[in-house]
Write an enzyme that holds these catalytic residues in place. Structure first.
Site, PDB file in Angstrom:
ATOM      1  CE1 TYR A  76      12.052  17.083  59.465  1.00  0.00           C
ATOM      2  CE2 TYR A  76      12.279  14.770  60.077  1.00  0.00           C
ATOM      3  CZ  TYR A  76      11.530  15.928  60.041  1.00  0.00           C
ATOM      4  OH  TYR A  76      10.271  15.950  60.586  1.00  0.00           O
ATOM      5  CE  LYS A 109      11.757  18.364  62.811  1.00  0.00           C
ATOM      6  NZ  LYS A 109      10.874  19.451  63.250  1.00  0.00           N
TER       7      LYS A 109
HETATM    8  P1  NAP Z   1       4.020  20.483  56.200  1.00  0.00           P
HETATM    9  O1  NAP Z   1       2.644  20.030  55.885  1.00  0.00           O
HETATM   10  O2  NAP Z   1       5.058  20.519  55.147  1.00  0.00           O
HETATM   11  O3  NAP Z   1       3.909  21.902  56.927  1.00  0.00           O
HETATM   12  C1  NAP Z   1       5.022  22.677  57.269  1.00  0.00           C
HETATM   13  C2  NAP Z   1       4.614  24.136  57.158  1.00  0.00           C
HETATM   14  O4  NAP Z   1       5.751  24.940  57.558  1.00  0.00           O
HETATM   15  C3  NAP Z   1       4.255  24.530  55.716  1.00  0.00           C
HETATM   16  O5  NAP Z   1       3.064  25.290  55.705  1.00  0.00           O
HETATM   17  C4  NAP Z   1       5.451  25.353  55.290  1.00  0.00           C
HETATM   18  O6  NAP Z   1       5.142  26.361  54.329  1.00  0.00           O
HETATM   19  C5  NAP Z   1       5.865  25.989  56.607  1.00  0.00           C
HETATM   20  N1  NAP Z   1       7.233  26.474  56.521  1.00  0.00           N
HETATM   21  C6  NAP Z   1       8.284  25.886  55.878  1.00  0.00           C
HETATM   22  N2  NAP Z   1       9.365  26.655  55.981  1.00  0.00           N
HETATM   23  C7  NAP Z   1       8.999  27.761  56.686  1.00  0.00           C
HETATM   24  C8  NAP Z   1       9.683  28.918  57.102  1.00  0.00           C
HETATM   25  N3  NAP Z   1      10.985  29.119  56.807  1.00  0.00           N
HETATM   26  N4  NAP Z   1       9.011  29.855  57.811  1.00  0.00           N
HETATM   27  C9  NAP Z   1       7.703  29.696  58.096  1.00  0.00           C
HETATM   28  N5  NAP Z   1       7.001  28.611  57.729  1.00  0.00           N
HETATM   29  C10 NAP Z   1       7.643  27.646  57.021  1.00  0.00           C
HETATM   30  O7  NAP Z   1       4.652  19.570  57.359  1.00  0.00           O
HETATM   31  P2  NAP Z   1       3.949  18.837  58.580  1.00  0.00           P
HETATM   32  O8  NAP Z   1       3.933  17.396  58.287  1.00  0.00           O
HETATM   33  O9  NAP Z   1       2.701  19.533  58.984  1.00  0.00           O
HETATM   34  O10 NAP Z   1       5.081  19.049  59.690  1.00  0.00           O
HETATM   35  C11 NAP Z   1       4.975  19.975  60.759  1.00  0.00           C
HETATM   36  C12 NAP Z   1       6.099  19.699  61.758  1.00  0.00           C
HETATM   37  O11 NAP Z   1       6.003  18.355  62.227  1.00  0.00           O
HETATM   38  C13 NAP Z   1       7.492  19.832  61.146  1.00  0.00           C
HETATM   39  O12 NAP Z   1       8.372  20.411  62.076  1.00  0.00           O
HETATM   40  C14 NAP Z   1       7.895  18.393  60.891  1.00  0.00           C
HETATM   41  O13 NAP Z   1       9.283  18.230  60.888  1.00  0.00           O
HETATM   42  C15 NAP Z   1       7.246  17.711  62.079  1.00  0.00           C
HETATM   43  N6  NAP Z   1       7.025  16.270  61.883  1.00  0.00           N
HETATM   44  C16 NAP Z   1       6.207  15.814  60.882  1.00  0.00           C
HETATM   45  C17 NAP Z   1       6.028  14.458  60.743  1.00  0.00           C
HETATM   46  C18 NAP Z   1       5.142  13.877  59.681  1.00  0.00           C
HETATM   47  O14 NAP Z   1       5.121  12.645  59.571  1.00  0.00           O
HETATM   48  N7  NAP Z   1       4.416  14.659  58.915  1.00  0.00           N
HETATM   49  C19 NAP Z   1       6.688  13.579  61.594  1.00  0.00           C
HETATM   50  C20 NAP Z   1       7.508  14.068  62.582  1.00  0.00           C
HETATM   51  C21 NAP Z   1       7.666  15.434  62.733  1.00  0.00           C
HETATM   52  P3  NAP Z   1       5.343  25.998  52.754  1.00  0.00           P
HETATM   53  O15 NAP Z   1       4.280  24.988  52.448  1.00  0.00           O
HETATM   54  O16 NAP Z   1       5.184  27.318  52.088  1.00  0.00           O
HETATM   55  O17 NAP Z   1       6.744  25.434  52.662  1.00  0.00           O
END
Ligand code: NAP
Length: 245
Positions: A154, A158
């Site tokens: 991961y 990033k």
């Molecule tokens: P999340 O709640 O898991 O949301 C991610 C979304 O992306 C989900 O709806 C997922 O669908 C969708 N997805 C996954 N694989 C996909 C694909 N191949 N094509 C299209 N859509 C897809 O995660 P989040 O926390 O909102 O994270 C959003 C972004 O922020 C990510 O890039 C993550 O790495 C980044 N981020 C998050 C955090 C944190 O603390 N949460 C911190 C740093 C960075 P499914 O549910 O069907 O899999």
């Protein structure tokens, strides 16, 4: 509140915690919205966007499918006229200590988090170049800078987004397109709710502001980078992490 009237924004991973909040924030700021996600939850987000009076298209699509993404973007441009803002937000984790990490866990995370950004950006860049305007915002992560045990796959994706952001910014600046990234710290979503209590405790101790971020903190940063107020900012990483890095 930023003013994004007359703009169309495409957000990937729009059914998830952060993507959903970004989508609603950009709609509140006046943008029409294209929601892309694998999850059918994206339909609920459409209701929220439309209740704000903005046009909204939804696509249940996989960002790893180059051809399907190309068709989807063409159809969105045909229907809404253009894409002015792209938020590459879809991302997954498949954590494991490196010694135990399976090749599939490595490849899957690279495919969604990095190849997915390539695929969607490739499809959107042509209309942006043609209109000589666009804002591309990639969602990186604090762990792309700090590293994190169990997240070699991961965190590699990033940090790769940093090189992607900076290089593309240099290529397309002359065409009126900015490319930036937001690097969230630990944000309260499904992704971090998967951490156990003691892991969350350790993380909290590293955050000077003493709390996890919420999705709104990230959406505000994205709305700023998407706005005309940020038009002289490109190739930059905006850290939104409560001071932890
Ligand atoms: P999340 O709640 O898991 O949301 C991610 C979304 O992306 C989900 O709806 C997922 O669908 C969708 N997805 C996954 N694989 C996909 C694909 N191949 N094509 C299209 N859509 C897809 O995660 P989040 O926390 O909102 O994270 C959003 C972004 O922020 C990510 O890039 C993550 O790495 C980044 N981020 C998050 C955090 C944190 O603390 N949460 C911190 C740093 C960075 P499914 O549910 O069907 O899999």
């Amino acid at each position: 509140m930023m003013n994004l009237e007359g703009q169309t924004a495409l957000i990937t991973g729009a059914g998830g915690g952060i993507g959903r909040t970004i989508s609603v924030k950009l709609a509140e700021s006046g943008a029409d919205i294209v929601l892309v996600d694998m999850s059918p939850d994206v339909a609920e987000v459409r209701g929220e966007v439309e209740s704000l009076g903005q046009k909204c298209l939804t696509f249940e699509a996989d960002v790893t499918d180059f051809d399907a993404i190309d068709v989807m973007v063409k159809s969105a441009v045909e229907e809404l006229g253009s894409i002015h803002i792209l938020v590459n937000n879809a991302g997954i984790t498949q954590d494991n200590l490196f010694m135990r990490m399976k090749p599939e866990q490595w490849s899957k995370v690279i495919d969604v988090n990095l190849n997915g950004v390539f695929n969607v950006t490739k499809a959107v860049i042509r209309p942006m170049v043609k209109q000589r305007a666009g804002k591309i915002i990639n969602i990186s992560s604090v762990v792309g800078f700090s590293g994190n045990p169990g997240q070699v796959n991961y965190s590699s994706t990033k940090s790769a987004l940093v090189g992607f952001t900076k290089s593309l910014a240099r290529e397309v600046g002359a065409r009126g397109i900015t490319v930036n990234a937001v690097a969230p710290g630990f944000i309260d979503t499904a992704m971090t709710q998967a951490l156990n209590e003691s892991q969350q405790e350790v993380i909290l101790q590293q955050i000077p502001l003493g709390r996890m971020g919420d999705a709104e903190d990230i959406a505000n940063a994205v709305a700023f980078l998407a706005s005309k107020e940020a038009s002289y900012i490109t190739g930059t990483i905006l850290h939104v992490n409560g001071g932890m890095y």
